[in-house]
Design a protein around this motif. Sequence first.
Motif, short mmCIF file in Angstrom:
data_model
loop_
_atom_site.label_atom_id
_atom_site.label_comp_id
_atom_site.label_asym_id
_atom_site.label_seq_id
_atom_site.Cartn_x
_atom_site.Cartn_y
_atom_site.Cartn_z
N ILE A 213 4.10 7.04 -17.49
CA ILE A 213 4.14 5.66 -16.99
C ILE A 213 5.18 5.60 -15.88
CG2 ILE A 213 4.56 3.25 -17.56
CD1 ILE A 213 3.90 4.01 -20.49
N LEU A 214 4.77 5.17 -14.72
CA LEU A 214 5.69 5.05 -13.59
C LEU A 214 5.67 3.60 -13.10
CD1 LEU A 214 7.62 6.50 -11.65
CD2 LEU A 214 5.66 6.89 -10.16
N ARG A 215 6.79 2.91 -13.31
CA ARG A 215 6.93 1.53 -12.83
C ARG A 215 7.67 1.57 -11.50
NH1 ARG A 215 10.25 -0.63 -16.43
NH2 ARG A 215 11.96 -1.04 -15.03
N TRP A 216 7.16 0.86 -10.52
CA TRP A 216 7.81 0.83 -9.22
C TRP A 216 8.05 -0.61 -8.79
CZ3 TRP A 216 5.03 -1.82 -5.62
CH2 TRP A 216 3.65 -1.86 -5.76
N ALA B 178 0.83 -1.21 0.00
CA ALA B 178 0.00 0.00 0.00
C ALA B 178 0.87 1.26 0.00
CB ALA B 178 -0.93 0.00 1.21
N THR B 179 1.96 1.24 0.75
CA THR B 179 2.86 2.40 0.80
C THR B 179 3.49 2.64 -0.56
OG1 THR B 179 3.32 2.04 3.14
CG2 THR B 179 4.90 3.37 1.91
N ALA B 180 4.01 1.60 -1.18
CA ALA B 180 4.63 1.75 -2.50
C ALA B 180 3.63 2.25 -3.54
CB ALA B 180 5.24 0.42 -2.95
N THR B 181 2.42 1.73 -3.50
CA THR B 181 1.38 2.17 -4.43
C THR B 181 1.03 3.63 -4.21
OG1 THR B 181 0.46 -0.07 -4.49
CG2 THR B 181 -0.98 1.72 -5.22
N ASN B 182 0.91 4.04 -2.96
CA ASN B 182 0.59 5.43 -2.64
C ASN B 182 1.71 6.38 -3.05
OD1 ASN B 182 -1.97 4.94 -1.63
ND2 ASN B 182 -1.23 4.62 0.44
N ILE B 183 2.95 5.97 -2.85
CA ILE B 183 4.09 6.81 -3.25
C ILE B 183 4.07 7.00 -4.76
CG2 ILE B 183 6.62 6.88 -3.42
CD1 ILE B 183 5.71 7.38 -0.58
N ALA B 184 3.92 5.91 -5.51
CA ALA B 184 3.90 5.99 -6.97
C ALA B 184 2.73 6.84 -7.45
CB ALA B 184 3.83 4.59 -7.57
N GLN B 185 1.55 6.61 -6.90
CA GLN B 185 0.38 7.39 -7.31
C GLN B 185 0.56 8.86 -6.96
OE1 GLN B 185 -2.22 5.98 -9.08
NE2 GLN B 185 -2.78 8.11 -9.43
N GLY B 186 1.21 9.15 -5.84
CA GLY B 186 1.48 10.54 -5.46
C GLY B 186 2.38 11.24 -6.47
N TYR B 187 3.42 10.55 -6.92
CA TYR B 187 4.29 11.12 -7.95
C TYR B 187 3.51 11.38 -9.24
CZ TYR B 187 8.81 10.62 -5.56
OH TYR B 187 9.87 10.74 -4.72
N VAL B 188 2.69 10.43 -9.65
CA VAL B 188 1.92 10.58 -10.90
C VAL B 188 0.95 11.76 -10.77
CG1 VAL B 188 0.16 9.52 -12.37
CG2 VAL B 188 2.18 8.21 -11.67
N GLU B 189 0.30 11.91 -9.64
CA GLU B 189 -0.61 13.04 -9.45
C GLU B 189 0.15 14.36 -9.53
OE1 GLU B 189 -3.89 13.00 -9.46
OE2 GLU B 189 -3.81 10.82 -9.69
N GLN B 190 1.35 14.41 -8.98
CA GLN B 190 2.16 15.63 -9.09
C GLN B 190 2.55 15.90 -10.54
OE1 GLN B 190 5.24 16.38 -5.98
NE2 GLN B 190 4.62 14.35 -5.25
N LEU B 191 2.91 14.85 -11.27
CA LEU B 191 3.28 15.01 -12.67
C LEU B 191 2.09 15.52 -13.50
CD1 LEU B 191 5.41 11.79 -13.07
CD2 LEU B 191 6.26 14.13 -13.26
N LYS B 192 0.90 15.13 -13.12
CA LYS B 192 -0.29 15.58 -13.84
C LYS B 192 -0.62 17.04 -13.53
CE LYS B 192 -3.79 12.80 -13.43
NZ LYS B 192 -4.70 11.75 -12.92
N SER B 193 -0.06 17.59 -12.47
CA SER B 193 -0.43 18.95 -12.07
C SER B 193 0.68 19.99 -12.30
CB SER B 193 -0.85 18.97 -10.60
OG SER B 193 0.26 18.70 -9.78
N ILE B 194 1.89 19.58 -12.67
CA ILE B 194 2.96 20.56 -12.88
C ILE B 194 2.80 21.22 -14.25
CG2 ILE B 194 4.58 19.35 -11.37
CD1 ILE B 194 6.00 18.30 -13.85
N ASP B 195 3.58 22.26 -14.48
CA ASP B 195 3.56 22.95 -15.77
C ASP B 195 3.81 21.94 -16.89
OD1 ASP B 195 5.49 24.73 -17.86
OD2 ASP B 195 3.61 25.65 -17.19
#
Length: 165
Positions: A135-138, A35-52
């Motif tokens: 695509i983020l592989r963890w 769950a922690t690894a999934t949340n970390i990866a999803q958090g990065y993807v959400e940030q990538l979707k919101s940056i310039d």
Amino acid sequence: MEVMVAAVILTIAGLGTLTGLLQARKMTEGSIMMATATNIAQGYVEQLKSIDFSMLDQTTITELISQGVADSLNVSPMVSDPESGNDQTDVVNTRAIDINNTPEKDTDDLLINLVLYISDITDSGSGIGDAREIILRWSYVDNTNGAAVPVESTVFAIRSKIPTF
């Protein structure tokens, strides 16, 4: 004599219960790591979707945050199968997550390997404006059962450049 038989039966039952509890704890630890690894990866993807949007074309994405501090991810060249990757070209970003809340002891940290791919999927002929596939592989190694078991997954997202007025 009956007391001895009862004591043996109680001991066997107690050992069985203890074994079950220990196994349940190991399974819970494995679930927490997943769950922690999934949340970390999803958090990065959400940030990538919101940056310039223009930052998605860089080889290093610098405007990210992990565990409350500034962070960055290096982008790997796109491969034909991002879920398998390519050991020759993948750029692995390793993060140590203090999953047990023991800052003085880094040997129990969860080491997550992240491989980020970003590709331009713009196709004006098909009516697809500026867009990027993220695509983020963890992966990490789960040692909770005494054996090194590799665990991995992939998070996919699409980011489009939507004009704002």
